[in-house]
Design a protein around this motif. Structure first.
Motif, PDB file in Angstrom:
ATOM      1  N   ILE A 159      28.859 -11.880  27.347  1.00  0.00           N
ATOM      2  CA  ILE A 159      28.572 -10.680  26.568  1.00  0.00           C
ATOM      3  C   ILE A 159      27.213 -10.120  26.990  1.00  0.00           C
ATOM      4  N   GLU A 160      27.215  -8.867  27.459  1.00  0.00           N
ATOM      5  CA  GLU A 160      25.991  -8.206  27.914  1.00  0.00           C
ATOM      6  C   GLU A 160      25.289  -7.465  26.770  1.00  0.00           C
ATOM      7  N   ASP A 161      26.079  -6.758  25.942  1.00  0.00           N
ATOM      8  CA  ASP A 161      25.524  -5.882  24.917  1.00  0.00           C
ATOM      9  C   ASP A 161      26.508  -5.798  23.757  1.00  0.00           C
ATOM     10  N   THR A 162      26.010  -5.598  22.525  1.00  0.00           N
ATOM     11  CA  THR A 162      26.894  -5.464  21.373  1.00  0.00           C
ATOM     12  C   THR A 162      26.576  -4.170  20.627  1.00  0.00           C
ATOM     13  N   ILE A 163      27.610  -3.591  20.025  1.00  0.00           N
ATOM     14  CA  ILE A 163      27.483  -2.357  19.260  1.00  0.00           C
ATOM     15  C   ILE A 163      28.376  -2.469  18.021  1.00  0.00           C
ATOM     16  N   GLU A 164      27.863  -1.979  16.893  1.00  0.00           N
ATOM     17  CA  GLU A 164      28.656  -1.933  15.668  1.00  0.00           C
ATOM     18  C   GLU A 164      29.393  -0.598  15.618  1.00  0.00           C
ATOM     19  N   ALA A 165      30.695  -0.658  15.314  1.00  0.00           N
ATOM     20  CA  ALA A 165      31.500   0.556  15.238  1.00  0.00           C
ATOM     21  C   ALA A 165      32.341   0.532  13.973  1.00  0.00           C
ATOM     22  N   GLY A 166      32.580   1.699  13.419  1.00  0.00           N
ATOM     23  CA  GLY A 166      33.512   1.818  12.313  1.00  0.00           C
ATOM     24  C   GLY A 166      34.922   1.789  12.868  1.00  0.00           C
ATOM     25  N   ILE A 167      35.877   1.486  12.014  1.00  0.00           N
ATOM     26  CA  ILE A 167      37.266   1.431  12.463  1.00  0.00           C
ATOM     27  C   ILE A 167      38.108   2.264  11.502  1.00  0.00           C
ATOM     28  N   GLU A 168      38.950   3.130  12.064  1.00  0.00           N
ATOM     29  CA  GLU A 168      39.782   4.020  11.266  1.00  0.00           C
ATOM     30  C   GLU A 168      41.061   3.276  10.889  1.00  0.00           C
ATOM     31  N   LEU A 169      41.229   3.010   9.586  1.00  0.00           N
ATOM     32  CA  LEU A 169      42.376   2.242   9.103  1.00  0.00           C
ATOM     33  C   LEU A 169      43.189   3.056   8.110  1.00  0.00           C
ATOM     34  N   GLN A 170      44.485   2.740   8.035  1.00  0.00           N
ATOM     35  CA  GLN A 170      45.360   3.349   7.036  1.00  0.00           C
ATOM     36  C   GLN A 170      45.239   2.569   5.727  1.00  0.00           C
ATOM     37  N   GLY A 171      45.856   3.059   4.673  1.00  0.00           N
ATOM     38  CA  GLY A 171      45.727   2.473   3.344  1.00  0.00           C
ATOM     39  C   GLY A 171      46.103   1.010   3.248  1.00  0.00           C
ATOM     40  N   THR A 172      47.257   0.625   3.798  1.00  0.00           N
ATOM     41  CA  THR A 172      47.677  -0.771   3.681  1.00  0.00           C
ATOM     42  C   THR A 172      46.925  -1.659   4.670  1.00  0.00           C
ATOM     43  N   GLU A 173      46.391  -1.070   5.744  1.00  0.00           N
ATOM     44  CA  GLU A 173      45.648  -1.862   6.721  1.00  0.00           C
ATOM     45  C   GLU A 173      44.360  -2.421   6.136  1.00  0.00           C
ATOM     46  N   ILE A 174      43.629  -1.616   5.391  1.00  0.00           N
ATOM     47  CA  ILE A 174      42.356  -2.080   4.843  1.00  0.00           C
ATOM     48  C   ILE A 174      42.601  -3.191   3.832  1.00  0.00           C
ATOM     49  N   LYS A 175      43.710  -3.138   3.122  1.00  0.00           N
ATOM     50  CA  LYS A 175      44.030  -4.199   2.171  1.00  0.00           C
ATOM     51  C   LYS A 175      44.316  -5.506   2.900  1.00  0.00           C
ATOM     52  N   SER A 176      45.020  -5.431   4.012  1.00  0.00           N
ATOM     53  CA  SER A 176      45.286  -6.628   4.802  1.00  0.00           C
ATOM     54  C   SER A 176      44.011  -7.168   5.437  1.00  0.00           C
ATOM     55  N   VAL A 177      43.152  -6.273   5.901  1.00  0.00           N
ATOM     56  CA  VAL A 177      41.888  -6.689   6.515  1.00  0.00           C
ATOM     57  C   VAL A 177      41.016  -7.393   5.483  1.00  0.00           C
ATOM     58  N   GLY A 181      34.327  -4.987  36.903  1.00  0.00           N
ATOM     59  CA  GLY A 181      34.412  -6.220  36.139  1.00  0.00           C
ATOM     60  C   GLY A 181      33.947  -6.142  34.703  1.00  0.00           C
ATOM     61  N   MET A 182      33.572  -4.969  34.227  1.00  0.00           N
ATOM     62  CA  MET A 182      33.091  -4.830  32.850  1.00  0.00           C
ATOM     63  C   MET A 182      34.227  -4.364  31.944  1.00  0.00           C
TER      64      MET A 182
END
Length: 155
Positions: free
Chosen positions: A22-40, A103-104
């Motif tokens: 791992i060279e670098d890390t970034i925090e990102a939001g994730i676009e989820l549907q209604g039932t997806e966020i409940k499962s997450v 290779g990245m």
């Protein structure tokens, strides 16, 4: 005392640190549907085979399995659908530039909740060769052995 972020971690990709450097890390939001966020939120997410691709100025998270929500009935989601990541334009341009190198790749490292929103920590990574993996395992074993010896000698 636990860190605030650590207690909200829902899934980690332990295989990523083994297969990639791992060279670098970034925090990102994730676009989820209604039932997806409940499962997450229930922790029903698998990051093992996931990767991020950048096309048309958008970052997309692919091959991440989010199980169907039990009480979701006909409104359930497709478990393997491609999900959009929410990043700033500058971050997208920088990621696209880094991935253009040989290779990245971009892999998801962990998913967690932050202020009620699902976030994914993505890493710009370079694939390890088999001999690199063996070397990493040797270093890890050596470090463990030193810790054991130090702990025994301390008392």
């Amino acid at each position: 005392m636990k860190k605030k972020n650590d207690e909200n971690v829902l899934a980690t990709n332990r295989q990523a640190r083994h297969n990639y450097e791992i060279e670098d890390t970034i925090e990102a939001g994730i676009e989820l549907q209604g039932t997806e966020i409940k499962s997450v939120r229930a922790g029903k997410i698998n990051l093992r085979d996931g990767y991020v691709s950048i096309k048309n100025g958008q970052a997309n998270l692919s091959n991440v399995h989010i199980s169907e929500y039990k009480q979701g009935n006909i409104y359930n989601h497709d478990p393997l659908r491609v999900r959009r990541l929410l990043l700033h334009k500058k971050e997208l341009k920088r990621l696209a530039k880094e991935v253009d190198q040989d290779g990245m790749t971009i892999v998801p490292l962990k998913v967690y909740l932050k202020h009620g929103f699902a976030k994914v920590l993505i890493g710009v990574a370079k694939g390890k060769k088999n001999y690199d993996k063996r070397e990493s395992l040797k270093q890890k074993e050596l470090k463990r052995e030193l810790q054991r010896n130090f702990k025994l000698n301390q008392f």
